[in-house]
Design an enzyme around this catalytic site. Structure first.
Site, PDB file in Angstrom:
ATOM      1  N   CYS A 206       0.850  -1.189   0.000  1.00 50.42           N
ATOM      2  CA  CYS A 206       0.000   0.000   0.000  1.00 50.42           C
ATOM      3  C   CYS A 206       0.886   1.240   0.000  1.00 50.42           C
ATOM      4  O   CYS A 206       2.047   1.192   0.419  1.00 50.42           O
ATOM      5  CB  CYS A 206      -0.902   0.006   1.239  1.00 50.42           C
ATOM      6  SG  CYS A 206      -2.249  -1.192   1.185  1.00 50.42           S
TER       7      CYS A 206
ATOM      8  N   ASN B  60       0.312 -14.371  -9.272  1.00 50.73           N
ATOM      9  CA  ASN B  60      -0.312 -15.383  -8.422  1.00 50.73           C
ATOM     10  C   ASN B  60      -1.458 -14.708  -7.687  1.00 50.73           C
ATOM     11  O   ASN B  60      -1.247 -13.679  -7.046  1.00 50.73           O
ATOM     12  CB  ASN B  60       0.683 -15.926  -7.395  1.00 50.73           C
ATOM     13  CG  ASN B  60       1.861 -16.635  -8.034  1.00 50.73           C
ATOM     14  OD1 ASN B  60       1.738 -17.235  -9.092  1.00 50.73           O
ATOM     15  ND2 ASN B  60       3.017 -16.570  -7.399  1.00 50.73           N
TER      16      ASN B  60
ATOM     17  N   HIS C 127      -1.130  -7.633  -6.909  1.00 50.73           N
ATOM     18  CA  HIS C 127       0.212  -7.443  -7.443  1.00 50.73           C
ATOM     19  C   HIS C 127       0.637  -8.683  -8.216  1.00 50.73           C
ATOM     20  O   HIS C 127       0.042  -9.757  -8.099  1.00 50.73           O
ATOM     21  CB  HIS C 127       1.223  -7.182  -6.320  1.00 50.73           C
ATOM     22  CG  HIS C 127       1.531  -8.396  -5.494  1.00 50.73           C
ATOM     23  ND1 HIS C 127       0.638  -8.954  -4.595  1.00 50.73           N
ATOM     24  CD2 HIS C 127       2.648  -9.182  -5.446  1.00 50.73           C
ATOM     25  CE1 HIS C 127       1.181 -10.006  -4.017  1.00 50.73           C
ATOM     26  NE2 HIS C 127       2.395 -10.181  -4.520  1.00 50.73           N
TER      27      HIS C 127
END
Length: 353
Positions: free
Chosen positions: A73, A156, A169
């Site tokens: 973040c 993933n 991500h």
């Protein structure tokens, strides 16, 4: 797209990719970090001929932190993260706990959005295009490193896959060798070229799939299908219709259409198992031609390879996962519980209205 490169407190590179050209990125990493020490080592298996990265320093990597301590973040006041600025569009940085480093390659993290609770499927088409541009730029930059032979962009998604950070991500691995899976493709490509007097195996596969019953969706420049010998319960391969060896080869028309096609594909994946099910865990993997020499694959050039993305889930039905047990893990022979034709049919059934 505006690109701004900077350095984190421990010397790692961080790159902002912004939608607006007038965005200023001058925030400084205020964390008291010492330079990262890595122990990455690549060892070659003499029997199988493949390589294993040994990276014991990764045992100490961040593991399922609470949302208010997420390192992906933006920084907020005195809550400092891997991203010094208070907001971002897309950001890429060197992994603090890399599997590959130095002469053994490089690992990077790609943050798709600053929104912790989003997923790639939630992105706007403009934001998804920016991610594509970031993947392309990183492929170009990493390909020029002397230790890098192949660039692998992937995501993933989901705890079932083993994801330890919930923020949306992906990652980029820059390998110092051609990966075993790519080498298998290149050997098949060479054999087909020799047997057919110059034919291209990727072209033949795409032509056959587009004429069959396993097409999931098709645009003017992209096509998605479940392959004939799918390894995973729900597995889709996404190809540009014009063969190119890597992300750098995509023309503007293909880049423009990609977000619409890919976002629709991801949203269908989240609807496979019906309403009320948790988000579908998946791996999304870009396959690109190696940048190294291809002499061992006789007659094959980089331009013979076909860029494509492979998207698959390990969930085989509601509440059940596909585990890689004896046959898969011991002998690399996959057993698929879902017929590819049925998987394609299901992925067509859950199309957006």
């Amino acid at each position: 797209m505006k690109k701004t490169s900077t350095r984190l407190a421990d010397g790692r590179e961080l790159v902002y990719y912004d939608l607006r050209d007038d965005t200023v990125r001058d925030a400084v990493d205020r964390r008291p970090l010492e330079r990262t020490v890595t122990t990455s080592e690549v060892r070659r298996d003499p029997l199988l001929g493949d390589s294993v990265a040994v990276a014991s320093h990764r045992q100490g990597r961040t593991y399922h932190p609470p949302a208010d301590q997420c390192p992906l973040c933006p920084s907020d006041g005195e809550r400092l993260s891997e991203i010094p600025d208070s907001a971002y569009d897309v950001v890429v940085f060197e992994n603090r706990f890399p599997s590959l480093a130095g002469d053994s390659g490089r690992c990077e993290v790609v943050c798709f959005t600053s929104d912790h609770d989003a997923s790639f499927a939630d992105l706007s088409e403009e934001q998804a295009r920016l991610v594509l541009d970031a993947w392309t730029d990183r492929t170009s930059e990493l390909s020029h490193l002397p230790s890098v032979e192949q660039v692998f962009c992937f995501e993933n998604r989901g705890a079932e896959i083993g994801v330890t950070l919930g923020h949306p991500h992906g990652q980029i691995y820059a390998y110092p060798f051609t990966t075993p899976r790519t080498a298998l493709m290149l050997r098949s490509l060479a054999a087909h070229k020799d047997a057919t007097g110059g034919g291209n195996l990727f072209d033949a596969v795409l032509e056959e799939e587009l004429a069959g019953e396993r097409v999931v969706l098709e645009g003017e420049h992209w096509a998605a299908f479940v392959p004939y010998a799918a390894h995973w319960p729900y597995e889709v391969h996404l190809y540009p219709k014009r063969r190119v060896p890597d992300l750098l080869g995509l023309d503007e028309a293909a880049r423009t259409e990609f977000p619409k096609v890919y976002l629709e594909l991801l949203r269908r994946f989240d609807r496979i198992f019906g309403a009320g099910e948790p988000p579908t865990p998946y791996i999304a993997a870009w396959h690109q031609a190696p940048f190294g020499q291809l002499e061992e694959f006789e007659g094959v050039t980089r331009d013979d390879f076909a860029l494509h993305l492979e998207l698959f889930t390990i969930r085989r039905t509601s509440g059940k996962l596909k585990f890689l047990a004896g046959s898969e893990s011991g002998m690399n022979v996959f057993i698929n519980d879902v017929p590819p034709e049925r998987a394609a049919e299901r992925l067509r059934e859950v199309a957006s209205s």
